[in-house]
Design an enzyme around this catalytic site. Structure first.
Site, PDB file in Angstrom:
ATOM      1  CG  ASP A   9      41.067  38.313  49.896  1.00  0.00           C
ATOM      2  OD1 ASP A   9      40.908  39.121  50.914  1.00  0.00           O
ATOM      3  OD2 ASP A   9      42.254  37.986  49.679  1.00  0.00           O
ATOM      4  CG  HIS A  17      42.336  43.653  48.331  1.00  0.00           C
ATOM      5  ND1 HIS A  17      43.786  43.789  47.849  1.00  0.00           N
ATOM      6  CD2 HIS A  17      42.244  42.458  49.092  1.00  0.00           C
ATOM      7  CE1 HIS A  17      44.460  42.984  48.479  1.00  0.00           C
ATOM      8  NE2 HIS A  17      43.714  42.233  49.407  1.00  0.00           N
ATOM      9  CB  ILE A  59      46.999  47.095  46.758  1.00  0.00           C
ATOM     10  CG1 ILE A  59      46.941  46.206  47.968  1.00  0.00           C
ATOM     11  CG2 ILE A  59      47.793  48.421  46.976  1.00  0.00           C
ATOM     12  CD1 ILE A  59      48.008  45.575  48.758  1.00  0.00           C
ATOM     13  N   GLY A  74      46.944  39.687  45.585  1.00  0.00           N
ATOM     14  CA  GLY A  74      48.306  39.029  45.310  1.00  0.00           C
ATOM     15  C   GLY A  74      47.845  37.847  44.259  1.00  0.00           C
TER      16      GLY A  74
END
Ligand code: NAI
Length: 726
Positions: free
Chosen positions: A502, A507, A522, A525
């Site tokens: 990903d 990120h 961040i 998830g």
């Protein structure tokens, strides 16, 4: 599998029971133990004349075969008198079959007031008066079964039957409301639209058809609907020739043709006409609440600026994307990807029992089950080519995730994934795309993912709000958590996790994260998802990856690398409910989440059975079906069924078919929480499965033992069709 349906102690009124369908119902009820009021006015088919002969003959027939019956010759227009007759003769009234009827067919222009009124008085008003007279008796005894008799002419219309059609469909409206008002008193009201040869139909049907469409092919439905065991309420059924079908309403997704502060015009209706009438992905509303809900949503949508042309995505018709398949994807990996993923979700050589996920030379080297999302995740980018969707990827949030494994994942290989847009939902403030991805290895299904993706600002296109295709989250048990694991993520957790595929700069790139309104990059998830699943495996499965069945989570808030994840867990048999928080802030990160574990080794993961049970073949087939249609079966059956297969008088095999949780599963082993358990020999099981042995006979002769909810076996029979009648 349960016994014959009897009506001992029940009192039944059948109106118009002197001939045709009513006579058949009365005889059948009488034969099965009910006390019957045989009502018939004894007139001609147009409502003229009177005679007691018809009702008397049917009463005699019932009595001659040992049944209880009395005659009543009043018109249904004197509803009270009919119920009074029941109370006087038998002291109560349990079942009312509104069946009396006449015809006064005319083309519409020639329909007189009398033609209209008489038909309404007998059919609609008659049924109203009879039922109202019975209602309070049923209410106080907390039992009642009512049948209304409609007609295909009412449902579909029929030339020359304007009066009759109107009255017949009026009965459906009456029944719909009685079903609602009666529900809490155990009064059920259903409607039948029969077709049978009778004096009413002999004028319109050829004689051989009149002879072959027998009334006895209709009455079993009426008897079932009137039985205390039948929970159907508010249904409409077409029945004839031995066939029965249920009807329901269907509604197109429709289209909002109004905008805030502007008047609504017929031109807007004209221009949206094709969409208004398009039944693609139609909904099936079953209550007035569902109907009104749509209007409430439209009001709020228009108020917040939705409506015609207000939303650019509306023009692209996202609903048209439903069912679209994406190009097949392939994913090749080696043990390196497995290890990288394990590190990415926080595994560490600090913990001795993490080594079999981190070291390819370990004798039990394996891959974490949640790696199943990695093989499937590239499907998301394939959405860009789907007609109708037009997704702005910068506004896409990962809303929910479901993953189910059917086999442990190999530690290297090439997997292929097939993705399909399962559904598209309109949540007002955004659009949810449900993307189903099946991943295979050499043609064998390994895992299923459902990505639930939220596109901010793309709602308001008039689509539906919910979907039966969505795998849903689960509410947490109402008690403090049974176990909690807290784990600090590393400063470089996201930098490490992204190497599993990903690559979203959100990120890693501070500038990009700031654009999205975040103070720094961040964590993914799906990284928190992997950490939480790992905690469940650690706490409840001894880090044995083969115990993992499935996981469902809703992503709520972001986590910053370096924060600590606190996984709270509640065990409910094989389901571990989880809630994940950021320890430092207390903010919930994953909600409505759960992991389902296998108690025993999954069927397909185990070695082939070698100890010669024939029934294993049938269970292999059941397993195959559950994998293909698990979600559908769970909806239909909603129960856990278990088998205890005997061989030579000894317990040889236990099976548990869980059609209650997640997408269903078959496991080898017993389950104390099963709703029903069947004990049967291997030979008898096969005879039942092949259709050689009737399950009811097996039950009554003691060859099949049933513990728990016997009625569930009927559901199973329907679902598994010929392969496992048990
Ligand atoms: P049928 O004419 O054989 O039976 C109707 C019975 O109702 C007759 O015995 C008649 O004397 C009685 N009746 C008429 N007016 C009455 C009144 N005011 N009070 C008490 N009894 C009265 O007809 P069939 O075919 O058995 O019809 C039964 C019901 O099924 C009717 O409601 C009819 O409209 C409905 N139906 C029948 C279809 C068919 O294919 N046979 C098709 C669709 C509906």
């Amino acid at each position: 599998m349960s016994g014959p349906l009897t009506f001992d102690g029940r009192v039944v009124l059948v109106t118009g029971a002197g001939g045709g369908l009513g006579r058949e119902y009365a005889l059948a009820f009488g034969h099965r133990g009910a006390a019957v009021i045989v009502n018939d006015l004894g007139g001609d088919i147009k409502g003229g004349g009177r005679s007691s002969a018809a009702a008397d003959r049917v009463v005699e027939e019932i009595r001659a075969s040992g049944g209880k019956a009395v005659a009543n010759y009043d018109s249904v227009e004197d509803g009270e008198k009919l119920i009074q007759a029941a109370l006087e003769a038998f002291g109560r009234i349990d079942i009312v079959v509104n069946n009396a009827g006449i015809l006064r067919d005319r083309s519409f222009a020639r329909t007189s007031d009398v033609d209209w009124d008489l038909i309404h008085r007998v059919h609609l008003r008659g049924s109203f008066l009879v039922t109202r007279a019975a209602w309070n008796h049923m209410k106080s005894q907390k039992f009642g079964r009512i049948i209304m008799t409609a007609s295909a002419a009412g449902i579909y219309g029929n030339f020359g039957q304007a009066n009759y059609s109107a009255a017949k469909l009026g009965l459906l409206g009456l029944s719909n409301t009685l079903a609602i008002e009666g529900q809490k008193y155990n009064i059920h009201c259903n409607t039948v639209a029969p077709t049978a040869g009778s004096r009413l139909t002999e004028t319109v049907m050829p004689p051989d058809l009149v002879a072959s469409l027998k009334a006895e092919y209709v009455s079993p439905l009426v008897l079932w609907l009137c039985h205390e065991a039948c929970q159907e309420n508010g249904g409409l059924f077409e029945v004839g020739a031995g066939w029965i079908g249920k009807l329901r309403w269907e509604r197109s997704l429709g289209r909002t043709v109004r905008q805030k502060n502007e008047s609504m015009t017929p031109e807007a209706v004209r221009d949206a006409w094709a969409e208004i009438c398009d039944f693609t992905d139609a909904t099936k509303p079953s209550s007035i609440q569902e109907s009104v809900q749509t209007l409430v949503e439209v009001l709020s949508k228009v108020e917040t600026g939705g409506g015609i042309g207000a939303n650019p995505t509306a023009a692209t018709n996202p609903s048209a994307a439903v069912g679209q398949t994406l190009p097949e994807m392939s994913f090749s990996y080696t043990h390196m990807s497995c290890i990288l993923y394990a590190l990415g979700v926080g595994m560490s050589t600090r913990d001795a029992d993490h080594l079999h996920f981190l070291y390819e030379g370990h004798p039990e080297f394996c891959v974490l089950p949640t790696f199943g999302v990695i093989a499937a995740q590239s499907a998301i980018s394939g959405l860009s080519g789907v007609p109708g969707l037009d997704i702005d990827f910068t506004r896409l949030l990962h809303g929910e995730q479901y993953l189910e494994l059917f086999k442990p994942l190999p530690t290297s290989g090439t997997l292929t994934s097939r993705a399909k847009v399962a559904d598209v939902l309109d949540k007002g403030s955004g659009m949810v795309v449900l993307l189903d991805v099946h991943t295979y290895s050499g043609g064998e299904l390994l895992c299923f993912n459902q990505f639930s993706l939220f596109v901010v600002g793309a709602g308001g296109f008039g689509g539906k709000r919910t979907s039966q295709k969505a795998v849903v989250t689960a509410a947490l048990p109402d008690r403090p958590a049974d176990a909690v694991i807290v784990e600090e993520t590393s400063r470089d957790q996201a930098a490490l996790y992204r190497l599993s595929g990903d690559w979203n700069p959100l990120h890693i790139d501070p500038g990009f994260a700031a654009l999205g309104g975040f103070k720094s990059p961040i964590l993914h998830g799906l990284c928190s998802f992997g950490v939480a699943a790992r905690h469940v495996l650690q706490r409840y499965a001894g880090n044995d990856a083969s115990r993992f069945k499935s996981i469902k989570v809703r992503f709520v808030k972001p986590v910053y690398p370096g924060q600590s994840l606190q996984t709270e867990m509640w065990q409910e048999v094989n389901r571990i409910h989880i809630q994940c928080k950021v320890k430092e802030t207390g903010g919930v990160v994953l909600s409505g989440a759960y992991v389902d574990l296998h108690t025993h080794t999954p069927v397909s993961a185990g070695p082939p059975q070698t100890d010669g049970l024939q029934s294993d073949l049938v269970f292999a087939e059941i397993d195959r079906r559950v994998k293909g249609q698990g979600q559908e079966l769970v909806q239909k059956v909603n129960a856990i069924l278990a088998w205890d297969i005997m061989k030579d008088g000894r317990h040889a095999r236990h099976w548990t078919l869980d059609l209650k949780t997640g997408r269903g599963s078959l496991t080898r082993g017993s389950a104390p929480q099963a709703d029903v358990t069947f004990t049967v020999s291997d030979d008898d099981f096969m005879d039942v499965a092949k259709g050689k042995l009737n399950p009811q006979k097996a039950f009554f002769s003691g060859r099949l033992k049933v513990k728990g909810d016997v009625l569930l076996s009927q559901k199973l029979e329907a679902v598994l069709k010929d392969d496992a009648k048990l």
